[in-house]
Design a protein around this motif. Sequence first.
Motif, PDB file in Angstrom:
ATOM      1  N   MET A  19      80.762  56.402 -43.397  1.00 19.85           N
ATOM      2  CA  MET A  19      80.551  56.892 -42.028  1.00 19.85           C
ATOM      3  C   MET A  19      80.082  55.774 -41.096  1.00 19.85           C
ATOM      4  SD  MET A  19      80.876  59.938 -40.745  1.00 19.85           S
ATOM      5  CE  MET A  19      81.321  61.043 -42.055  1.00 19.85           C
ATOM      6  N   PRO A  20      80.623  55.710 -39.887  1.00 20.46           N
ATOM      7  CA  PRO A  20      80.073  54.767 -38.896  1.00 20.46           C
ATOM      8  C   PRO A  20      78.904  55.424 -38.161  1.00 20.46           C
ATOM      9  CG  PRO A  20      81.951  55.903 -37.989  1.00 20.46           C
ATOM     10  CD  PRO A  20      81.764  56.474 -39.367  1.00 20.46           C
ATOM     11  N   LEU A  21      78.229  54.700 -37.261  1.00 20.82           N
ATOM     12  CA  LEU A  21      77.144  55.288 -36.469  1.00 20.82           C
ATOM     13  C   LEU A  21      77.723  56.383 -35.580  1.00 20.82           C
ATOM     14  CD1 LEU A  21      75.053  52.221 -35.198  1.00 20.82           C
ATOM     15  CD2 LEU A  21      74.763  53.603 -37.258  1.00 20.82           C
ATOM     16  N   ALA A  22      77.090  57.528 -35.536  1.00 14.53           N
ATOM     17  CA  ALA A  22      77.626  58.668 -34.781  1.00 14.53           C
ATOM     18  C   ALA A  22      77.796  58.336 -33.297  1.00 14.53           C
ATOM     19  CB  ALA A  22      76.704  59.866 -34.942  1.00 14.53           C
ATOM     20  N   ASN A  23      76.892  57.538 -32.779  1.00 20.61           N
ATOM     21  CA  ASN A  23      76.980  57.181 -31.358  1.00 20.61           C
ATOM     22  C   ASN A  23      77.497  55.758 -31.165  1.00 20.61           C
ATOM     23  OD1 ASN A  23      76.413  58.975 -29.144  1.00 20.61           O
ATOM     24  ND2 ASN A  23      74.504  59.432 -30.198  1.00 20.61           N
ATOM     25  N   GLY A  24      78.155  55.220 -32.215  1.00 17.61           N
ATOM     26  CA  GLY A  24      78.612  53.833 -32.139  1.00 17.61           C
ATOM     27  C   GLY A  24      79.977  53.708 -31.458  1.00 17.61           C
ATOM     28  N   PHE A  25      80.124  54.240 -30.261  1.00 11.64           N
ATOM     29  CA  PHE A  25      81.380  54.101 -29.504  1.00 11.64           C
ATOM     30  C   PHE A  25      81.567  52.613 -29.218  1.00 11.64           C
ATOM     31  CE2 PHE A  25      80.008  58.386 -29.153  1.00 11.64           C
ATOM     32  CZ  PHE A  25      81.176  59.104 -29.300  1.00 11.64           C
ATOM     33  N   LEU A  26      82.786  52.112 -29.452  1.00 11.65           N
ATOM     34  CA  LEU A  26      82.925  50.659 -29.437  1.00 11.65           C
ATOM     35  C   LEU A  26      84.189  50.177 -28.730  1.00 11.65           C
ATOM     36  CD1 LEU A  26      83.717  49.614 -33.151  1.00 11.65           C
ATOM     37  CD2 LEU A  26      84.246  51.825 -32.168  1.00 11.65           C
ATOM     38  N   PRO A  58      65.733  53.089 -37.107  1.00 18.79           N
ATOM     39  CA  PRO A  58      65.617  53.665 -35.764  1.00 18.79           C
ATOM     40  C   PRO A  58      65.852  52.620 -34.658  1.00 18.79           C
ATOM     41  CG  PRO A  58      63.874  54.503 -37.159  1.00 18.79           C
ATOM     42  CD  PRO A  58      64.603  53.477 -37.975  1.00 18.79           C
ATOM     43  N   THR A  59      65.465  51.369 -34.887  1.00 15.89           N
ATOM     44  CA  THR A  59      65.660  50.357 -33.838  1.00 15.89           C
ATOM     45  C   THR A  59      67.154  50.081 -33.606  1.00 15.89           C
ATOM     46  OG1 THR A  59      65.217  48.772 -35.580  1.00 15.89           O
ATOM     47  CG2 THR A  59      63.454  49.107 -33.958  1.00 15.89           C
ATOM     48  N   GLN A  60      67.992  50.360 -34.631  1.00 20.56           N
ATOM     49  CA  GLN A  60      69.441  50.178 -34.463  1.00 20.56           C
ATOM     50  C   GLN A  60      70.038  51.304 -33.608  1.00 20.56           C
ATOM     51  OE1 GLN A  60      70.515  49.364 -38.635  1.00 20.56           O
ATOM     52  NE2 GLN A  60      72.504  48.770 -37.815  1.00 20.56           N
ATOM     53  N   MET A  61      69.385  52.483 -33.652  1.00 19.56           N
ATOM     54  CA  MET A  61      69.924  53.644 -32.936  1.00 19.56           C
ATOM     55  C   MET A  61      69.346  53.769 -31.538  1.00 19.56           C
ATOM     56  SD  MET A  61      69.873  56.622 -35.793  1.00 19.56           S
ATOM     57  CE  MET A  61      68.538  56.253 -36.884  1.00 19.56           C
ATOM     58  N   PHE A  62      68.026  53.586 -31.443  1.00 20.55           N
ATOM     59  CA  PHE A  62      67.350  53.810 -30.159  1.00 20.55           C
ATOM     60  C   PHE A  62      66.932  52.453 -29.608  1.00 20.55           C
ATOM     61  CE2 PHE A  62      66.526  57.298 -33.082  1.00 20.55           C
ATOM     62  CZ  PHE A  62      67.275  58.272 -32.441  1.00 20.55           C
ATOM     63  N   ASN A  63      67.781  51.907 -28.762  1.00 21.45           N
ATOM     64  CA  ASN A  63      67.504  50.553 -28.294  1.00 21.45           C
ATOM     65  C   ASN A  63      67.704  50.475 -26.793  1.00 21.45           C
ATOM     66  OD1 ASN A  63      70.343  50.647 -28.238  1.00 21.45           O
ATOM     67  ND2 ASN A  63      70.398  49.955 -30.348  1.00 21.45           N
ATOM     68  N   LYS A  64      68.250  49.344 -26.346  1.00 22.58           N
ATOM     69  CA  LYS A  64      68.394  49.147 -24.893  1.00 22.58           C
ATOM     70  C   LYS A  64      69.289  50.193 -24.254  1.00 22.58           C
ATOM     71  CE  LYS A  64      69.597  44.828 -24.708  1.00 22.58           C
ATOM     72  NZ  LYS A  64      69.593  43.717 -25.535  1.00 22.58           N
ATOM     73  N   SER A  65      70.372  50.566 -24.998  1.00 22.46           N
ATOM     74  CA  SER A  65      71.340  51.437 -24.333  1.00 22.46           C
ATOM     75  C   SER A  65      71.724  52.636 -25.191  1.00 22.46           C
ATOM     76  CB  SER A  65      72.591  50.634 -23.965  1.00 22.46           C
ATOM     77  OG  SER A  65      73.141  50.099 -25.135  1.00 22.46           O
TER      78      SER A  65
END
Length: 395
Positions: A19-26, A58-65
């Motif tokens: 699975m990729p990150l659920a919010n990892g639109f790229l 969590p720092t990978q998911m909740f960061n600058k953007s």
Amino acid sequence: MKCKITKSIIKPFMSFGKMPLANGFLSEKDFKKEFFYNLEVGFSKKLSLLQINEHPKPTQMFNKSYPFFTGSSKFMQIHFQNYANFINKKLKIGSNLIEIGSNDGTFLSNFDEKKINVLGIEPSKNVSDLARKKGIKSINKFFNKDLLNSIKINKHNTDIITAANVICHVPNLKNLIETIDSLLNKNGKFIFEEPYMGSMFKKTSYDQIYDEHIYMFSCTSIKKIFRLFDLYLVDAIPQITHGGSMRYIISRKKNETVNLNRILDQEKKMNLDNLQSCLEFKKNCEISKYKLNKKINDFLKRGKTISGYAATSKSTTILNYCNIGKDKINYICDTTKDKINKFSPGKHIPIKDMKYFRNNKTDFVFLFGWNHKKEIFKKEKKFIKKNQWFSHITL
Ligand code: TMP
């Protein structure tokens, strides 16, 4: 505190695969370096707690953007108004209120700051900045014990701490609950809402499971977890948000309502306190995957075209688990600026804006935002007929 819970790996009872990150639109240039992990789900018998084993930090998911803005849904805005009214009734002039994961301030904006001292704690900078722009006191930090030393805040002085769709994101529940315990006053309450395991099992809405949702709670698990910290679940109120959520009320005093006891009994009947319900859920997920692929393949065999509506985090689990790519779904339309013109995580389906959706009509539309059905159907009834919508769950 005598509690020992920290997140540990438990034997999975099922896997959704790579699975990729659920919010990892790229963007296309990032396809090759896309991050994947194994989405395995386990069940802690001791805590009756459903959890995923591997997840990004969590720092990978909740960061600058962070690409999710609470205020982007009208329905959720109204929900947060009602949630705030519920909380307001428990507060007095001068009360202290903290929201964990306050996002763009949608919830806190419902309180009169002249009467209530509100404080939002939000780890993602873009959304925290937006809240601040609206004039809401928002601190761009994670809610954990470090916070107590890094900002000026009085211990045991908060009347209510709230959260919505946040606690299931936090791997270290021990640290989180101990921080809550340090801040709440003697009569303080912790009130929070999360997607509900009972609803997910009933609907087979397995798309609630993704990297950001580390846990899926029930009243049984919440009761067991908080009891370890001398905090008690005293009431629970079902919510219709996110396809079925539960609002939990935690207090320092053990005083369970009749309503809570009724829900706990129901959970026992549904086997939410043991692995049997999980094994049933696993079977239902496999059936759902088979049926969805059959439906899509039948559409395509008939020469029909398909688009997706709302590039939700949940869509990442469906598309990757069921192996549905751009050969089957032409594009997914979405209103979020940060997602438009990017590609869906893992399956790389193009994300388009709503204008594109209007100009490039397909025969069928996969409603990935099924939990926003009412709001979306109302908006789109001129463009799409009822029988053109479908999803992996019954709409
Ligand atoms: P989520 O389910 O991960 O919270 O994401 C909701 C997504 O749905 C978000 O990207 C915005 C999108 N959306 C639309 O595109 N149109 C809508 O009418 C609604 C309610 C949501």
